[in-house]
Motif scaffolding. Structure first.
Motif, PDB file in Angstrom:
ATOM      1  N   ARG A 148       0.815  -1.216   0.000  1.00 18.20           N
ATOM      2  CA  ARG A 148       0.000   0.000   0.000  1.00 18.20           C
ATOM      3  C   ARG A 148       0.849   1.266   0.000  1.00 18.20           C
ATOM      4  NH1 ARG A 148      -3.692   2.947  -2.039  1.00 18.20           N
ATOM      5  NH2 ARG A 148      -4.928   4.163  -0.568  1.00 18.20           N
ATOM      6  N   LEU A 149       1.908   1.313   0.807  1.00 19.23           N
ATOM      7  CA  LEU A 149       2.711   2.538   0.859  1.00 19.23           C
ATOM      8  C   LEU A 149       3.443   2.781  -0.454  1.00 19.23           C
ATOM      9  CD1 LEU A 149       4.192   2.612   4.468  1.00 19.23           C
ATOM     10  CD2 LEU A 149       2.040   3.572   3.602  1.00 19.23           C
ATOM     11  N   GLU A 150       3.938   1.736  -1.079  1.00 16.56           N
ATOM     12  CA  GLU A 150       4.608   1.920  -2.373  1.00 16.56           C
ATOM     13  C   GLU A 150       3.616   2.297  -3.461  1.00 16.56           C
ATOM     14  OE1 GLU A 150       8.579  -0.759  -1.506  1.00 16.56           O
ATOM     15  OE2 GLU A 150       6.981  -1.672  -2.718  1.00 16.56           O
ATOM     16  N   GLN A 151       2.390   1.793  -3.359  1.00 13.36           N
ATOM     17  CA  GLN A 151       1.349   2.215  -4.302  1.00 13.36           C
ATOM     18  C   GLN A 151       1.038   3.702  -4.113  1.00 13.36           C
ATOM     19  OE1 GLN A 151      -2.717   1.100  -3.480  1.00 13.36           O
ATOM     20  NE2 GLN A 151      -3.103   0.702  -5.656  1.00 13.36           N
ATOM     21  N   LEU A 152       0.872   4.128  -2.870  1.00 18.28           N
ATOM     22  CA  LEU A 152       0.604   5.545  -2.610  1.00 18.28           C
ATOM     23  C   LEU A 152       1.763   6.419  -3.096  1.00 18.28           C
ATOM     24  CD1 LEU A 152      -1.014   5.284   0.923  1.00 18.28           C
ATOM     25  CD2 LEU A 152      -2.120   6.218  -1.129  1.00 18.28           C
ATOM     26  N   ALA A 153       2.992   5.983  -2.847  1.00 11.45           N
ATOM     27  CA  ALA A 153       4.155   6.759  -3.297  1.00 11.45           C
ATOM     28  C   ALA A 153       4.145   6.903  -4.812  1.00 11.45           C
ATOM     29  CB  ALA A 153       5.449   6.096  -2.826  1.00 11.45           C
ATOM     30  N   TRP A 154       3.891   5.815  -5.518  1.00 13.78           N
ATOM     31  CA  TRP A 154       3.843   5.866  -6.980  1.00 13.78           C
ATOM     32  C   TRP A 154       2.745   6.821  -7.461  1.00 13.78           C
ATOM     33  CZ3 TRP A 154      -0.512   3.053  -9.160  1.00 13.78           C
ATOM     34  CH2 TRP A 154      -0.637   3.243 -10.534  1.00 13.78           C
ATOM     35  N   MET A 155       1.556   6.703  -6.865  1.00 13.16           N
ATOM     36  CA  MET A 155       0.440   7.521  -7.313  1.00 13.16           C
ATOM     37  C   MET A 155       0.681   9.008  -7.044  1.00 13.16           C
ATOM     38  SD  MET A 155      -2.701   5.045  -6.220  1.00 13.16           S
ATOM     39  CE  MET A 155      -3.963   5.741  -7.265  1.00 13.16           C
ATOM     40  N   ILE A 156       1.205   9.321  -5.882  1.00 16.34           N
ATOM     41  CA  ILE A 156       1.449  10.728  -5.548  1.00 16.34           C
ATOM     42  C   ILE A 156       2.639  11.260  -6.334  1.00 16.34           C
ATOM     43  CG2 ILE A 156       2.092  12.307  -3.671  1.00 16.34           C
ATOM     44  CD1 ILE A 156       0.410  10.438  -1.808  1.00 16.34           C
ATOM     45  N   ASP A 157       3.694  10.469  -6.472  1.00 19.47           N
ATOM     46  CA  ASP A 157       4.881  10.890  -7.222  1.00 19.47           C
ATOM     47  C   ASP A 157       4.552  11.176  -8.685  1.00 19.47           C
ATOM     48  OD1 ASP A 157       7.757  11.378  -7.328  1.00 19.47           O
ATOM     49  OD2 ASP A 157       7.886   9.516  -8.489  1.00 19.47           O
ATOM     50  N   ALA A 158       3.557  10.497  -9.250  1.00 21.08           N
ATOM     51  CA  ALA A 158       3.182  10.705 -10.650  1.00 21.08           C
ATOM     52  C   ALA A 158       2.801  12.162 -10.916  1.00 21.08           C
ATOM     53  CB  ALA A 158       2.038   9.773 -11.030  1.00 21.08           C
ATOM     54  N   GLU A 159       2.383  12.863  -9.887  1.00 22.52           N
ATOM     55  CA  GLU A 159       2.022  14.285 -10.025  1.00 22.52           C
ATOM     56  C   GLU A 159       3.194  15.118 -10.545  1.00 22.52           C
ATOM     57  OE1 GLU A 159      -0.531  17.570  -9.779  1.00 22.52           O
ATOM     58  OE2 GLU A 159      -1.096  15.529  -9.233  1.00 22.52           O
ATOM     59  N   ASN A 160       4.408  14.777 -10.147  1.00 25.10           N
ATOM     60  CA  ASN A 160       5.592  15.554 -10.532  1.00 25.10           C
ATOM     61  C   ASN A 160       6.413  14.894 -11.646  1.00 25.10           C
ATOM     62  OD1 ASN A 160       4.974  17.477  -8.628  1.00 25.10           O
ATOM     63  ND2 ASN A 160       6.649  16.973  -7.257  1.00 25.10           N
ATOM     64  N   ARG A 161       6.088  13.677 -12.007  1.00 27.09           N
ATOM     65  CA  ARG A 161       6.885  12.978 -13.032  1.00 27.09           C
ATOM     66  C   ARG A 161       6.695  13.613 -14.406  1.00 27.09           C
ATOM     67  NH1 ARG A 161       9.421   8.330 -12.023  1.00 27.09           N
ATOM     68  NH2 ARG A 161       9.268   7.674 -14.195  1.00 27.09           N
ATOM     69  N   ILE A 162       7.719  13.494 -15.221  1.00 27.82           N
ATOM     70  CA  ILE A 162       7.685  13.925 -16.620  1.00 27.82           C
ATOM     71  C   ILE A 162       7.808  12.657 -17.453  1.00 27.82           C
ATOM     72  CG2 ILE A 162       8.838  15.293 -18.390  1.00 27.82           C
ATOM     73  CD1 ILE A 162       9.969  16.970 -15.976  1.00 27.82           C
ATOM     74  N   ASN A 164       8.673   9.751 -19.611  1.00 34.14           N
ATOM     75  CA  ASN A 164       9.918   9.299 -20.254  1.00 34.14           C
ATOM     76  C   ASN A 164      11.129  10.173 -19.956  1.00 34.14           C
ATOM     77  OD1 ASN A 164       8.607   7.095 -21.585  1.00 34.14           O
ATOM     78  ND2 ASN A 164       7.699   8.624 -22.948  1.00 34.14           N
ATOM     79  N   ASN A 165      11.031  11.016 -18.928  1.00 27.53           N
ATOM     80  CA  ASN A 165      12.148  11.904 -18.608  1.00 27.53           C
ATOM     81  C   ASN A 165      12.286  12.130 -17.105  1.00 27.53           C
ATOM     82  OD1 ASN A 165      14.362  13.409 -19.401  1.00 27.53           O
ATOM     83  ND2 ASN A 165      13.204  15.310 -19.550  1.00 27.53           N
ATOM     84  N   SER A 166      11.902  11.126 -16.315  1.00 30.26           N
ATOM     85  CA  SER A 166      12.055  11.208 -14.865  1.00 30.26           C
ATOM     86  C   SER A 166      12.931  10.061 -14.395  1.00 30.26           C
ATOM     87  CB  SER A 166      10.686  11.105 -14.176  1.00 30.26           C
ATOM     88  OG  SER A 166       9.947  12.287 -14.351  1.00 30.26           O
ATOM     89  N   ILE A 167      13.563  10.267 -13.269  1.00 26.94           N
ATOM     90  CA  ILE A 167      14.388   9.238 -12.671  1.00 26.94           C
ATOM     91  C   ILE A 167      13.725   8.797 -11.363  1.00 26.94           C
ATOM     92  CG2 ILE A 167      16.659   8.757 -11.687  1.00 26.94           C
ATOM     93  CD1 ILE A 167      17.763  10.921 -13.567  1.00 26.94           C
ATOM     94  N   PRO A 168      13.519   7.513 -11.124  1.00 25.67           N
ATOM     95  CA  PRO A 168      13.924   6.419 -12.005  1.00 25.67           C
ATOM     96  C   PRO A 168      13.024   6.304 -13.209  1.00 25.67           C
ATOM     97  CG  PRO A 168      12.779   5.528 -10.100  1.00 25.67           C
ATOM     98  CD  PRO A 168      12.897   7.016  -9.890  1.00 25.67           C
ATOM     99  N   ARG A 169      13.578   5.820 -14.293  1.00 29.95           N
ATOM    100  CA  ARG A 169      12.833   5.617 -15.529  1.00 29.95           C
ATOM    101  C   ARG A 169      11.993   4.358 -15.386  1.00 29.95           C
ATOM    102  NH1 ARG A 169      13.952   8.384 -20.599  1.00 29.95           N
ATOM    103  NH2 ARG A 169      13.015   6.483 -21.336  1.00 29.95           N
ATOM    104  N   SER A 170      10.863   4.347 -16.026  1.00 25.47           N
ATOM    105  CA  SER A 170      10.048   3.142 -16.052  1.00 25.47           C
ATOM    106  C   SER A 170      10.762   2.068 -16.864  1.00 25.47           C
ATOM    107  CB  SER A 170       8.687   3.440 -16.674  1.00 25.47           C
ATOM    108  OG  SER A 170       7.962   4.312 -15.845  1.00 25.47           O
ATOM    109  N   MET A 171      10.624   0.847 -16.409  1.00 29.93           N
ATOM    110  CA  MET A 171      11.262  -0.269 -17.102  1.00 29.93           C
ATOM    111  C   MET A 171      10.284  -0.805 -18.157  1.00 29.93           C
ATOM    112  SD  MET A 171      13.044  -2.294 -13.974  1.00 29.93           S
ATOM    113  CE  MET A 171      13.700  -3.535 -15.052  1.00 29.93           C
ATOM    114  N   HIS A 172      10.824  -1.140 -19.298  1.00 26.20           N
ATOM    115  CA  HIS A 172      10.023  -1.794 -20.332  1.00 26.20           C
ATOM    116  C   HIS A 172      10.943  -2.656 -21.191  1.00 26.20           C
ATOM    117  CE1 HIS A 172      11.487   1.964 -22.042  1.00 26.20           C
ATOM    118  NE2 HIS A 172      11.313   1.460 -23.252  1.00 26.20           N
TER     119      HIS A 172
END
Length: 173
Positions: A148-162, A164-172
Motif C-alpha cells: 500500500r505505501l509503495e502504491q501511494l508513493a507511486w500515485m502521488i509521485d506521478a504528479e511531478n513525473r515527466i 519518459n524523462n524522470s528518474i527512475p525511468r520506467s522499465m520496459h
C-alpha cells in the motif's frame, strides 16, 4: 480499604517475540506514526496547483499510516511486546526526514511526502527478512504495508513525473 493480593496469572503463548523482532516492529511503528503526523501536517499546509487532489491523497496516506500503525502495535501486543508511540519516542527515533513547519507548495509537498513514504517502505524492506526469519506472521503484515505505501508513493509521485524523462525511468522490454 485493604487490597488483597491477586494470584499470579500465567499464560502459555505459542510464540513470544525476540528482542530483535521487538526492535524491528518498534521502528516500523515509530515510522508509521511519524508518517501519520507528517501526512496531517502536509494536509493542513499544502497550497498551490492541484491542491484539492493532493489534499485528498494526503488523507489516504494518513488513513493508511494510522491503520498500519494500529495493526503493528496490536501485533506487538499479541507477541508480548509493549509498543511505544509516545511523541517523544517518535521524535527521537523516526527515520523519516523532517517535514517543513510552514505552508508547502504542492510540487514540493509531493516530493516531501513521497520521500516519507519511501522512508517507511525502506524500513519495512530493511527489517523484512529478519522479521520473516523470526515470525512469518509479522512479515505478512509488512508485505501488506509495503504494497500500500509503495502504491501511494507511486500515485502521488506521478504528479511531478515527466513522461519518459524522470528518474527512475520506467522499465520496459
Amino acid at each position: 480499604m485493604t487490597q488483597t493480593a491477586r494470584p499470579t496469572h500465567t499464560a502459555h503463548p505459542a510464540f513470544q517475540a525476540s528482542q530483535q523482532l521487538a526492535d524491528h516492529l518498534q521502528q516500523l511503528l515509530v515510522d508509521l506514526t511519524d508518517l501519520h503526523i507528517q501526512g496531517k501536517q502536509a494536509h493542513w499546509n499544502v497550497v498551490g496547483k492541484n491542491f484539492r487532489d493532493l489534499h485528498l491523497a494526503l488523507d489516504e496516506v494518513v488513513d493508511a499510516a494510522r491503520e498500519f500503525s494500529d495493526t503493528v502495535a496490536e501485533r506487538m501486543r499479541a507477541i508480548y511486546v509493549t509498543p511505544d508511540a509516545r511523541s517523544a519516542t517518535v521524535a527521537a527515533r523516526t527515520s523519516l526526514p523532517e517535514f517543513p513547519a510552514d505552508e508547502i507548495d504542492t510540487a514540493d509537498c509531493v516530493d516531501t511526502i513521497v520521500a516519507a513514504l519511501y522512508a517507511v517502505a525502506g524500513t519495512g524492506r530493511r527489517i523484512h527478512d529478519e522479521v520473516d526469519a523470526d515470525d512469518p506472521t509479522s512479515a505478512d503484515i509488512i508485505h501488506t504495508i509495503l504494497e500500500r505505501l509503495e502504491q501511494l508513493a507511486w500515485m502521488i509521485d506521478a504528479e511531478n513525473r515527466i513522461a519518459n524523462n524522470s528518474i527512475p525511468r520506467s522499465m520496459h522490454e
